[in-house]
Write an enzyme that holds these catalytic residues in place. Structure first.
Site, short mmCIF file in Angstrom:
data_model
loop_
_atom_site.label_atom_id
_atom_site.label_comp_id
_atom_site.label_asym_id
_atom_site.label_seq_id
_atom_site.Cartn_x
_atom_site.Cartn_y
_atom_site.Cartn_z
N ASP A 11 -8.66 -3.07 3.02
CA ASP A 11 -7.43 -3.45 2.31
C ASP A 11 -6.66 -4.31 3.29
O ASP A 11 -5.88 -3.82 4.10
CB ASP A 11 -6.63 -2.19 1.93
CG ASP A 11 -5.39 -2.52 1.11
OD1 ASP A 11 -5.16 -3.72 0.86
OD2 ASP A 11 -4.65 -1.59 0.75
N TRP A 40 -4.91 -8.34 4.52
CA TRP A 40 -4.13 -9.51 4.09
C TRP A 40 -4.10 -10.51 5.23
O TRP A 40 -4.34 -10.18 6.39
CB TRP A 40 -2.72 -9.09 3.70
CG TRP A 40 -1.98 -8.36 4.79
CD1 TRP A 40 -1.26 -8.91 5.81
CD2 TRP A 40 -1.91 -6.95 4.97
NE1 TRP A 40 -0.75 -7.91 6.61
CE2 TRP A 40 -1.12 -6.69 6.12
CE3 TRP A 40 -2.43 -5.85 4.26
CZ2 TRP A 40 -0.84 -5.41 6.58
CZ3 TRP A 40 -2.15 -4.57 4.74
CH2 TRP A 40 -1.37 -4.36 5.86
N SER A 42 0.86 -1.19 0.00
CA SER A 42 0.00 0.00 0.00
C SER A 42 0.89 1.23 0.00
O SER A 42 1.79 1.36 0.83
CB SER A 42 -0.89 0.01 1.24
OG SER A 42 -1.78 -1.08 1.24
#
Length: 668
Positions: free
Chosen positions: A665, A667, A450
């Site tokens: 966003d 993970w 990012s």
């Protein structure tokens, strides 16, 4: 020109000229406004634009290629990180064990409308290995196929198919793409010939795939009366060619696609043509301790690359040279040997597994993943090259889809985190050819980060915030993160700064267009990265005398004095009013651990106010625990503050997400 024309005494247009122009104007007016336009039959669906791969002569009509090569099975893949493509290749190779010929297909490179003509392939069928990307989205290479499936008017009555989806249960939209493709193909009239398979990358996706694959082949064998061949034979997809005296001008040295693209950089820069960006800043963010987090700045001033806050920068990593050397030594290979791996099937869409010709050193450094845990099909192939009978049997056991085999593979390979080098070191009689390892190993994938800056503030530099991955495995060996360990050692200098191949991938993780809307950001650890860009942008707007909405940040780390990322910056933003409310959780500064979710729970009124005022909520970081807890808390707040039932709260949150007001966003 005569004198009269020069001094302006003669008319510029004659009577004949004026008459001619008048006729021409009248004709144009008639054509545009009065002529009856012929009726054109418009297509009821968008035609797919076929992206032809670099290989000259490639035929995007896969049905024609199947008939030409007597292929009965085509396996398509929607892949972002390479796993779905790997599974598709394995299925295609497995077909040979059942006396079938098969091809793999990238939907981006194939004319997918030809699915309507699968009836032209006698006993032909298709398999789809489809990964879900991001928040339930299709992968980049399957986007157009996804769009096409959503349109009406397709007749897939002659298509027989099966689908295996790849997903991760820590994400809310688990295996959305696999389920979507399976459902849409059926709705368009296709016949499902085997049940939908769903692989979970949070658990053991290899086991999920192998289990589904075994049942799939049993069903297909019965349906088409196929006899399986032996399992012991190693089926090769590529032939090895050694090049003794090849010019250096013809040898790849790490370029992802175009030869010499790193020497002669040409715009535009993208996934197939990355830009070599100089690293101009690489500094440590932690103030001590045994962990490390880097702040890196990439110079893009000469690239033409544009980005926005919330986008990702993709970095092409390279493997550790020490690991490369040790593999060469263990296999007694001259790593500077120039070679090519060429597909046995001349009609295959992929003629080489990676750019060839190159040296073994280049392939091991830039093209294949040598630190991941090898999958069972790799173990099976390696077992044929173990000279010790006990080691051979052990490898065969690891590769077997039996309960005992799955247990041993999970323990010895996955939990112990053994790489290909670890296996070679632990089994001394194992002596496989290096070209076999290179054929079977997955491609080394780009790493996405990012972007932690705003182009409004930093238009010529991309900022990256990356934590160093480095730990000791259960078997006492050091594990180094491929990209971060490499980046850590790239120290800038004025004369010849280190360069890394990059490109920018657009994201839907964006600030609201109306900057007066409030935003609430939740990002512990490096989850802060995109929010640093958001805050920079809000600060920029504020300095432009534009009204900005409340900017609320929840950040978390272990210790205030050790790993509070960008502490001084955040304090300044809070002082000048850019950040209206800053909540920081330090998990290890007191006996009882405190996380961002604890602070969020103490400020539910603030959260509900942001929602009520049309604001946006952002979450960045760990998907498995933090993001899941935040999602549950959001449901609880909507339910209690909004006086809704659970089902109403779920629908409300889902609507927030579809409107772009609740974005993640994350993970795992």
């Amino acid at each position: 020109m005569d004198k009269e024309a020069q001094d302006g005494s003669a008319p510029l247009l004659s009577t004949t000229d004026i008459a001619f122009i008048a006729i021409a104007v009248a004709a144009v007016v008639y054509f545009l406004f009065f002529r009856k336009k012929p009726e054109v039959e418009t297509e009821s669906f968008k035609r797919l634009s076929v992206v032809t791969p670099g290989r000259v002569g490639f035929d995007s009509n896969f049905v024609r290629r199947m008939n030409k090569g007597n292929k009965k099975m085509v396996v398509f893949f929607g892949s972002q990180t390479g796993t779905a493509e790997e599974f598709a290749t394995r299925l295609s190779k497995d077909a040979r064990r059942y006396g079938l010929k098969a091809i793999t297909g990238d939907p981006e490179e194939c004319d997918m409308e030809e699915l309507e003509n699968m009836g032209k392939v006698e006993n032909g069928f298709a398999v789809f290995c489809m990964a879900t990307y991001g928040e339930g989205d299709p992968t980049d290479n399957s986007q157009e196929f996804y769009d096409w499936l959503q349109q009406d008017g397709h007749n897939l009555a002659d298509l027989k198919y099966a689908v295996f989806g790849l997903g991760n249960k820590t994400y809310e939209n688990y295996n959305t793409m696999g389920k979507f493709v399976d459902k849409k193909l059926s709705e368009h009239g296709a016949e499902r010939i085997f049940e939908l398979g769903l692989g979970d990358d949070d658990a053991n996706i290899e086991e999920d795939f192998v289990t589904w694959k075994e049942k799939f082949w049993a069903s297909i064998s019965k349906r088409f009366d196929l006899e399986p061949l032996g399992e012991d034979t190693v089926l090769r997809e590529y032939n090895l060619e050694i090049h003794e005296d090849m010019s250096k001008d013809l040898i790849f040295t790490g370029e992802p696609q175009r030869l010499h693209s790193f020497e002669k950089q040409k715009r535009p820069f993208d996934a197939k043509n990355p830009y070599l960006a100089p690293i101009v800043v690489n500094r440590e963010l932690h103030n001590g301790g045994d962990r490390s987090c880097m702040h890196i700045e990439l110079d893009i001033s000469d690239s033409g690359i544009k980005y926005e806050a919330g986008d990702h920068v993709a970095i092409y990593p390279r493997n550790d040279s020490e690991i490369v050397e040790r593999i060469g030594q263990r296999l007694n290979i001259d790593l500077d040997t120039v070679f090519s791996l060429k597909n046995i099937d001349e009609e295959a869409s992929k003629q080489h597994p990676f750019p060839c010709p190159c040296t073994y050193r280049t392939a091991l450094t830039y093209y294949v993943d040598i630190t991941c845990a090898p999958r069972t099909h790799v173990i099976q192939a390696l077992s044929e090259y173990a000279e010790d009978p006990k080691e051979k049997e052990f490898l065969k056991l690891l590769a077997k889809p039996t309960p005992e085999g799955k247990k041993e593979y999970s323990e010895w390979i996955l939990k112990d985190q053994r790489s290909i080098l670890d296996i070679l070191l632990d089994l001394p009689s194992l002596k496989p050819p290096l070209d076999l390892i290179l054929e079977l190993a997955p491609r080394l994938q780009v790493r996405y980060y990012s972007i932690s800056s705003s182009s409004k503030v930093s238009p010529t530099k991309i900022h990256v915030t990356a934590v160093l991955v480095n730990f000791t495995t259960k078997i006492g060996r050091e594990y180094k993160g491929v990209a971060t360990s490499w980046l850590k050692n790239l120290i800038p200098n004025d004369e010849n700064p280190p360069r890394v191949p990059i490109y920018v991938r657009r994201s839907q993780f964006k600030l609201p267009r109306k900057h007066q809307l409030p935003i609430l950001m939740i990002g512990p650890g490096t989850g802060l990265a995109p929010f640093r860009g958001f805050i920079q942008e809000r600060h920029f707007q504020k300095n432009q005398d534009k009204p900005i909405g409340n900017c609320i940040l929840y950040f978390g780390c272990r210790n205030k004095n050790l790993d509070y990322l960008y502490q001084d910056e955040l304090s300044e933003y809070e002082k000048d009013g850019t950040i209206s409310s800053l909540h920081v959780a330090f998990s290890r500064d007191q006996p009882q651990k405190i996380y961002v979710t604890h602070l969020l729970k103490e400020n539910t009124d603030e959260l509900w106010k942001v929602i009520s005022e049309g604001g946006h909520i952002y979450v960045c970081g760990d998907a498995k625990n933090m993001a899941r807890d935040v999602h549950q808390m959001l449901l609880d707040v909507v339910k209690t503050k909004g006086d809704k039932t659970l089902s109403e709260a779920e629908a409300f949150v889902k609507k927030l997400s579809s409107q772009g007001r609740y974005s993640c966003d994350v993970w795992s």
